[in-house]
Structure formats: structure tokens, C-alpha cells
Write a protein that holds these residues in place. Structure first.
Motif, PDB file in Angstrom:
ATOM      1  N   GLN A   1      -6.172  10.934  -2.338  1.00 36.19           N
ATOM      2  CA  GLN A   1      -6.413  10.113  -3.514  1.00 36.19           C
ATOM      3  C   GLN A   1      -7.744   9.382  -3.377  1.00 36.19           C
ATOM      4  O   GLN A   1      -8.095   8.913  -2.290  1.00 36.19           O
ATOM      5  CB  GLN A   1      -5.284   9.096  -3.727  1.00 36.19           C
ATOM      6  N   GLU A   2      -8.456   9.294  -4.475  1.00 38.06           N
ATOM      7  CA  GLU A   2      -9.786   8.683  -4.456  1.00 38.06           C
ATOM      8  C   GLU A   2      -9.729   7.215  -4.046  1.00 38.06           C
ATOM      9  O   GLU A   2     -10.627   6.714  -3.352  1.00 38.06           O
ATOM     10  CB  GLU A   2     -10.425   8.819  -5.834  1.00 38.06           C
ATOM     11  N   GLU A   3      -8.675   6.502  -4.460  1.00 39.06           N
ATOM     12  CA  GLU A   3      -8.593   5.074  -4.179  1.00 39.06           C
ATOM     13  C   GLU A   3      -8.347   4.782  -2.700  1.00 39.06           C
ATOM     14  O   GLU A   3      -8.738   3.727  -2.191  1.00 39.06           O
ATOM     15  CB  GLU A   3      -7.486   4.433  -5.025  1.00 39.06           C
ATOM     16  N   THR A   4      -7.680   5.691  -2.014  1.00 35.90           N
ATOM     17  CA  THR A   4      -7.355   5.455  -0.603  1.00 35.90           C
ATOM     18  C   THR A   4      -8.260   6.228   0.357  1.00 35.90           C
ATOM     19  O   THR A   4      -8.183   6.024   1.569  1.00 35.90           O
ATOM     20  CB  THR A   4      -5.888   5.839  -0.331  1.00 35.90           C
ATOM     21  N   ALA A   5      -9.107   7.098  -0.169  1.00 31.82           N
ATOM     22  CA  ALA A   5      -9.965   7.907   0.701  1.00 31.82           C
ATOM     23  C   ALA A   5     -10.867   7.068   1.605  1.00 31.82           C
ATOM     24  O   ALA A   5     -11.061   7.422   2.781  1.00 31.82           O
ATOM     25  CB  ALA A   5     -10.793   8.872  -0.147  1.00 31.82           C
ATOM     26  N   PRO A   6     -11.466   5.945   1.132  1.00 40.34           N
ATOM     27  CA  PRO A   6     -12.324   5.158   2.036  1.00 40.34           C
ATOM     28  C   PRO A   6     -11.601   4.620   3.258  1.00 40.34           C
ATOM     29  O   PRO A   6     -12.238   4.326   4.275  1.00 40.34           O
ATOM     30  CB  PRO A   6     -12.828   4.025   1.140  1.00 40.34           C
ATOM     31  N   LEU A   7     -10.275   4.501   3.194  1.00 44.30           N
ATOM     32  CA  LEU A   7      -9.526   3.973   4.340  1.00 44.30           C
ATOM     33  C   LEU A   7      -9.384   4.997   5.459  1.00 44.30           C
ATOM     34  O   LEU A   7      -9.114   4.629   6.611  1.00 44.30           O
ATOM     35  CB  LEU A   7      -8.131   3.519   3.889  1.00 44.30           C
ATOM     36  N   ALA A   8      -9.548   6.273   5.127  1.00 37.37           N
ATOM     37  CA  ALA A   8      -9.325   7.313   6.119  1.00 37.37           C
ATOM     38  C   ALA A   8     -10.267   7.181   7.306  1.00 37.37           C
ATOM     39  O   ALA A   8      -9.891   7.501   8.449  1.00 37.37           O
ATOM     40  CB  ALA A   8      -9.475   8.689   5.468  1.00 37.37           C
ATOM     41  N   ALA A   9     -11.493   6.725   7.064  1.00 39.14           N
ATOM     42  CA  ALA A   9     -12.462   6.591   8.150  1.00 39.14           C
ATOM     43  C   ALA A   9     -12.243   5.328   8.977  1.00 39.14           C
ATOM     44  O   ALA A   9     -12.856   5.184  10.038  1.00 39.14           O
ATOM     45  CB  ALA A   9     -13.877   6.605   7.576  1.00 39.14           C
ATOM     46  N   LYS A  10     -11.391   4.427   8.529  1.00 38.78           N
ATOM     47  CA  LYS A  10     -11.195   3.153   9.210  1.00 38.78           C
ATOM     48  C   LYS A  10      -9.942   3.128  10.075  1.00 38.78           C
ATOM     49  O   LYS A  10      -9.865   2.347  11.023  1.00 38.78           O
ATOM     50  CB  LYS A  10     -11.133   2.009   8.194  1.00 38.78           C
ATOM     51  N   VAL A  11      -8.942   3.948   9.741  1.00 40.54           N
ATOM     52  CA  VAL A  11      -7.676   3.895  10.460  1.00 40.54           C
ATOM     53  C   VAL A  11      -7.706   4.851  11.657  1.00 40.54           C
ATOM     54  O   VAL A  11      -8.501   5.796  11.705  1.00 40.54           O
ATOM     55  CB  VAL A  11      -6.507   4.263   9.522  1.00 40.54           C
ATOM     56  N   ASP A  12      -6.827   4.593  12.638  1.00 42.25           N
ATOM     57  CA  ASP A  12      -6.702   5.514  13.766  1.00 42.25           C
ATOM     58  C   ASP A  12      -5.706   6.613  13.416  1.00 42.25           C
ATOM     59  O   ASP A  12      -5.288   6.748  12.255  1.00 42.25           O
ATOM     60  CB  ASP A  12      -6.302   4.757  15.022  1.00 42.25           C
ATOM     61  N   ASP A  13      -5.296   7.395  14.409  1.00 43.91           N
ATOM     62  CA  ASP A  13      -4.401   8.517  14.129  1.00 43.91           C
ATOM     63  C   ASP A  13      -3.012   8.078  13.705  1.00 43.91           C
ATOM     64  O   ASP A  13      -2.220   8.891  13.211  1.00 43.91           O
ATOM     65  CB  ASP A  13      -4.311   9.420  15.362  1.00 43.91           C
ATOM     66  N   GLN A  14      -2.689   6.806  13.868  1.00 40.46           N
ATOM     67  CA  GLN A  14      -1.407   6.266  13.426  1.00 40.46           C
ATOM     68  C   GLN A  14      -1.532   5.440  12.151  1.00 40.46           C
ATOM     69  O   GLN A  14      -0.575   4.790  11.741  1.00 40.46           O
ATOM     70  CB  GLN A  14      -0.795   5.406  14.532  1.00 40.46           C
ATOM     71  N   GLY A  15      -2.696   5.477  11.531  1.00 42.88           N
ATOM     72  CA  GLY A  15      -2.905   4.733  10.291  1.00 42.88           C
ATOM     73  C   GLY A  15      -3.075   3.248  10.487  1.00 42.88           C
ATOM     74  O   GLY A  15      -2.845   2.472   9.555  1.00 42.88           O
ATOM     75  N   ARG A  16      -3.530   2.813  11.663  1.00 41.32           N
ATOM     76  CA  ARG A  16      -3.617   1.393  11.996  1.00 41.32           C
ATOM     77  C   ARG A  16      -5.069   0.914  11.969  1.00 41.32           C
ATOM     78  O   ARG A  16      -5.986   1.639  12.351  1.00 41.32           O
ATOM     79  CB  ARG A  16      -3.017   1.134  13.381  1.00 41.32           C
ATOM     80  N   ILE A  17      -5.247  -0.332  11.536  1.00 43.41           N
ATOM     81  CA  ILE A  17      -6.538  -1.011  11.603  1.00 43.41           C
ATOM     82  C   ILE A  17      -6.308  -2.342  12.311  1.00 43.41           C
ATOM     83  O   ILE A  17      -5.608  -3.220  11.791  1.00 43.41           O
ATOM     84  CB  ILE A  17      -7.144  -1.259  10.212  1.00 43.41           C
TER      85      ILE A  17
END
Length: 507
Positions: free
Chosen positions: A225-241
């Protein structure tokens, strides 16, 4: 705790369904939309015809609520007045104004740099956000506050609001320990994509799920999804920031202690709306006002005339009656010689009866919500001094004080998290290790004459210093301005001259 991984999980979870239903009802009253009220309670119909719901024929509380004014279908031929008194919005707006008509003071000790950064971050935008949050909390029972940042948009982090019907909280010993926010990012062909944002101490987890209207579904990559795509580069392999703040960076501010969910562990800490328990009174007020408007409509002056005086449509086509014109027609009537064929009809309009009923209902609504009539500018109650205002507004001040007890610690926590984010992302050098002190302004300001008289009495009694009296007269001044004014007063009155008895000049 990780994000959900059950493909068949109901969403929102059933354990918060009672709260979501109540929040939806409060939100409908707060919106002031008559169509939403009619839809909520099952009234209305198609083309003005009745469309009764099964719940309207049931007994008990459900049946009684379904037969309220907004849920009772109009009878055939009856015109339903959809006038609505938006008193719910007035109550919630008054609550916000009582709390944040003046911005709270946020301060720290032993750090001028941190104080300067607080003054910069907690400016007008911060104050405006608090006003919106306070009104939302009064309407829906509570509000979530979270610090957010975007270095491309602003040079400092800011405060964001999350509505309580978009959050799944977790409480430990009555305190918020974790929370999961969700939002719908897309709906297409019966498929719903939801973004879940889970906050835990020191970490934020992000996940994207593809499901249906009532099912969370399975997790999908954030890039889908376009709205959540920028988060992909910030999270680790478990989706954590990870965050720079080791504790939970979210604050939940309940409006008032809940009543209806005290036996439910999850919901007992959510708080209640100012509108809780007064829905029936607001419904009665709308019904009384609609009756008043009906009297006005029926009380319009009319005249009864014979059929012969109708407007003809031509030979063999009869005549027609325009309800907009002020004539009632259609009577085959004979008149005596010399008498007018017109009969005037004028119904009474019960203005005073309706006004008294509406005024009484407004008083009951305001009082049950926890406020004084003076807060809403009741007729004939004009106070000329702050003392009179305080006396007449005592109930509102008590409610305000109770709400401050929840707002002060919540603001202190979230501002500390805001400073930690500011120091980490913007390198401001702010010291966030110290929890800021939040002070609410006095809701009632004394007039200048009263303050001057008080200062004069203190001067005669020698019971206060010049600095104390200056601060009393000008509570909004900072320390520098106060000291400048004190020095000016001492210079004008000669108090700045040293006492010769204390200098040793006089033996």
C-alpha cells in the motif's frame, strides 16, 4: 507482544464491542446530524413512509430506546420536524474551553535550554491540539495523545490525536501499558487493508493486513500500500522501530470515571463521555422543540373558502389547492345574504409552555453533565464580579478540577516523550530525563479592581512583599518582567534607597 497473526481474527475484537457501540452513540449526538440520529435509532423510512424496525416492538431498554423521538417512524401524512438542538456539541465545547481556554504552563527546573525548547514546541499549534483533544475526550470518553515527527514538514515534533474508537488498549494496574492503533488504508471488492501500529515501551510495531469488513485477515508486506510503503525501510524484519524513549510514549486521558463497564477489566479504565446517561433528556429536548416548531407550522393564519373560489384548471378539470397559499378550500358551503364567505382560522401557538419545557430540559441536561447553568450563559444570570462567577459556576469548576487530575499526568508523560523524540531526531539538546511540570491556568480571573483592593489591604497590613503583590496583579508575567516592575516601584516610592540605619552612616 507481537502483532496478531490469526487470519480469522474478528476485527475490531469483540471484547471492545460494548465500548465501540457506546462511542458511536455519543459520536452521533455530538455530530448533531438529524439523519445520523434517525439512522441510529431506526426511524425514518422511504419517501416519508414508515419503516419500522423489529427493535421498536420489543420490550425492555432496547425497545424503549428504539421508540425515542428519532426512532419513531412518522405516521402516514404526518410531517416530521427534523429540527435538532445541538446541545451535545455545546457541552463538549464548553468542557474544552474550561480546560484549555488558556494554555497550560509547561516548565522544567535547572535547564534553561530545555525550557526554551519546551516553549518552542508547546506553542499555539500545541494549544490548538489540546483544545481539539479535550472536546473529543468529552464527547467520546477519552483521547490518546502521541508524539509524531517528520523532519521534512517541521523543525520540531508535535502532538497528534488518536480517537478512542481506533485503538485497542492494554492496561496494567489501571495504567496504559500498550496500545494498538488501526486505520483502514484501502477498501476494494470487499477486501479491506488495515494498518496496525502497536506501541510498547521503547518500540513501535507496524503491520499491514488484508481482510474483510469484520475480519483482520492475513499480514501482507508494507510495500503493498502506498500509505505504508515508506515504513518498510524503517522497520526491521519483525516490523519493529525502536524509540529513544524507554517507556510507553503514548498517553491516554480518560474524560471521567466510567460507570457502565466497571466490571469489565479492559473497559473499566476507558472513561465515560459527558453525554453518558443524558441521551434520553437530549431526545426529550428535541421532541419538545419539534412540537414547538409544529405549533408554529399549524398556527399559520388560514382562511376557509367555498369551492367556487378555488383556482380552476379549466372546464371539466376541476380546481386545485396550493398549500403554500394561506387558504383552506374545498367546502361546499352556503352563506347568508350579507355575510362574508371567508372564515378565518388561527390556532394558538403555545410559546411560553414550550419555552418553559425546553428551558427546564436544558437545565437538567447541563446539570446531569456536571456543569453549571452559568457556564452556558443562562438568561437572567449575569455576574459582575469574579466572586459571583465562581459561586454560580461552582459545579463547572468542580468538574474541571476532576478532569485536570487526569489531564496533568497524561500531558506530563507525553511531553517528556515529545522531548525525547526532539532530542533524538532534531538534535535539539533538550534534556528529557526530567519530567516536565504542567500547571493549568486559573479558569476564573479576578477583575483589576478586586486585585487592586486586595493588594491595598495587604500593603496596609504589611502582609506581602512588593514582588508578591505584583505577581498577584499580573499572574501572566514572567520573572524578568516582574523583577523589572518591582525595581520600578521601589525607585518611584523611594524604597530603593538603602536604610541609613543599616549602612552604619548613622551611629
Amino acid at each position: 507482544m507481537p502483532l496478531p497473526d490469526d487470519d480469522d481474527m474478528c476485527w475490531p475484537p469483540r471484547r471492545i464491542t460494548p465500548a465501540l457501540k457506546a462511542i458511536n452513540e455519543w459520536d452521533t449526538w455530538w455530530s448533531g446530524d438529524p439523519q445520523r440520529l434517525t439512522a441510529l435509532y431506526g426511524g425514518g423510512g422511504t419517501y416519508g413512509m414508515p419503516d419500522p424496525k423489529n427493535s421498536q416492538y420489543r420490550g425492555g431498554m432496547l425497545g424503549r430506546i428504539s421508540r425515542w423521538w428519532w426512532g419513531t417512524p412518522p405516521a402516514p401524512g404526518e410531517l416530521r420536524s427534523h429540527t435538532h438542538i445541538p446541545i451535545a456539541g455545546d457541552i463538549c465545547s464548553a468542557s474544552a474551553n474550561l480546560l484549555f481556554s488558556e494554555p497550560p504552563r509547561v516548565s522544567v527546573t535547572d535547564s534553561e535550554a530545555t525550557q526554551a525548547r519546551i516553549d518552542s514546541v508547546c506553542g499555539d499549534r500545541f494549544h490548538a491540539t489540546l483544545l481539539r483533544a479535550a472536546e473529543l475526550a468529552a464527547a467520546l470518553g477519552g483521547v490518546y495523545l502521541r508524539p509524531v515527527a517528520d523532519v521534512t514538514l517541521a523543525d520540531a515534533p508535535w502532538l497528534d490525536i488518536v480517537h478512542p474508537d481506533r485503538a485497542l488498549p492494554e492496561f496494567t494496574w489501571g495504567r496504559l501499558s500498550a496500545v494498538t492503533f488501526w486505520r483502514v488504508v484501502e477498501c476494494e471488492d470487499g477486501q479491506v487493508w488495515r494498518h496496525l501500529e502497536r506501541h510498547e515501551p521503547g518500540v513501535i510495531l507496524h503491520g499491514l493486513y488484508q481482510g474483510t469488513d469484520d475480519r483482520l485477515g492475513h499480514p501482507v508486506p508494507l510495500e503493498d500500500q502506498e500509505e505504508t510503503a515508506p515504513l518498510a525501510a524503517k522497520v526491521d524484519d519483525q516490523g519493529r522501530i525502536p524509540t529513544a524513549y524507554p517507556r510507553l510514549g503514548i498517553a491516554y486521558v480518560p474524560n471521567q470515571p466510567t460507570r457502565r463497564w466497571r466490571s469489565l477489566p479492559l473497559l473499566s479504565n476507558l472513561g465515560r463521555s459527558d453525554l453518558d446517561g443524558i441521551e434520553n433528556l437530549m431526545d426529550d429536548l428535541d421532541q419538545a422543540h419539534a412540537s414547538w416548531m409544529r405549533d408554529l407550522r399549524l398556527g399559520a393564519g388560514r382562511a376557509v373558502i367555498p369551492n367556487a373560489m378555488m383556482q380552476s384548471l379549466g372546464p371539466g378539470r376541476g380546481g386545485y389547492w396550493n398549500p403554500a397559499q394561506e387558504m383552506y378550500t374545498g367546502l361546499d358551503m352556503l352563506t347568508k345574504p350579507g355575510e362574508s364567505p371567508l372564515t378565518l382560522v388561527q390556532f394558538d401557538i403555545r410559546v411560553q409552555e414550550h419555552k418553559d419545557t425546553c428551558d427546564d430540559l436544558v437545565k437538567k441536561i447541563v446539570r446531569s453533565a456536571g456543569y453549571s447553568e452559568q457556564t452556558f450563559g443562562s438568561d437572567g444570570e449575569v455576574a459582575v464580579t469574579a466572586t459571583e462567577v465562581s459561586a454560580k459556576g461552582q459545579r463547572s469548576e468542580t468538574t474541571r478540577g476532576n478532569k485536570i487530575l487526569s489531564w496533568r499526568p497524561g500531558l506530563g508523560d507525553v511531553i517528556q516523550a515529545l522531548l525525547a523524540m526532539d532530542a533524538d531526531l532534531y538534535r535539539s539538546g533538550a534534556d528529557w530525563s526530567q519530567r516536565p511540570l504542567v500547571e493549568f491556568q486559573d479558569g476564573i480571573q479576578e477583575d483589576a479592581l478586586t486585585l487592586a483592593n486586595t493588594a491595598e489591604v495587604l500593603e496596609r497590613a504589611k502582609a506581602a512583599s512588593t514582588e508578591t503583590k505584583v505577581r498577584m496583579q499580573h499572574p501572566e508575567w514572567d520573572d524578568t518582567r516582574v523583577q523589572t516592575e518591582v525595581a520600578a516601584i521601589h525607585a518611584e516610592t523611594g524604597q530603593a534607597v538603602p536604610d541609613p540605619m543599616q549602612t552604619g552612616l548613622i551611629p
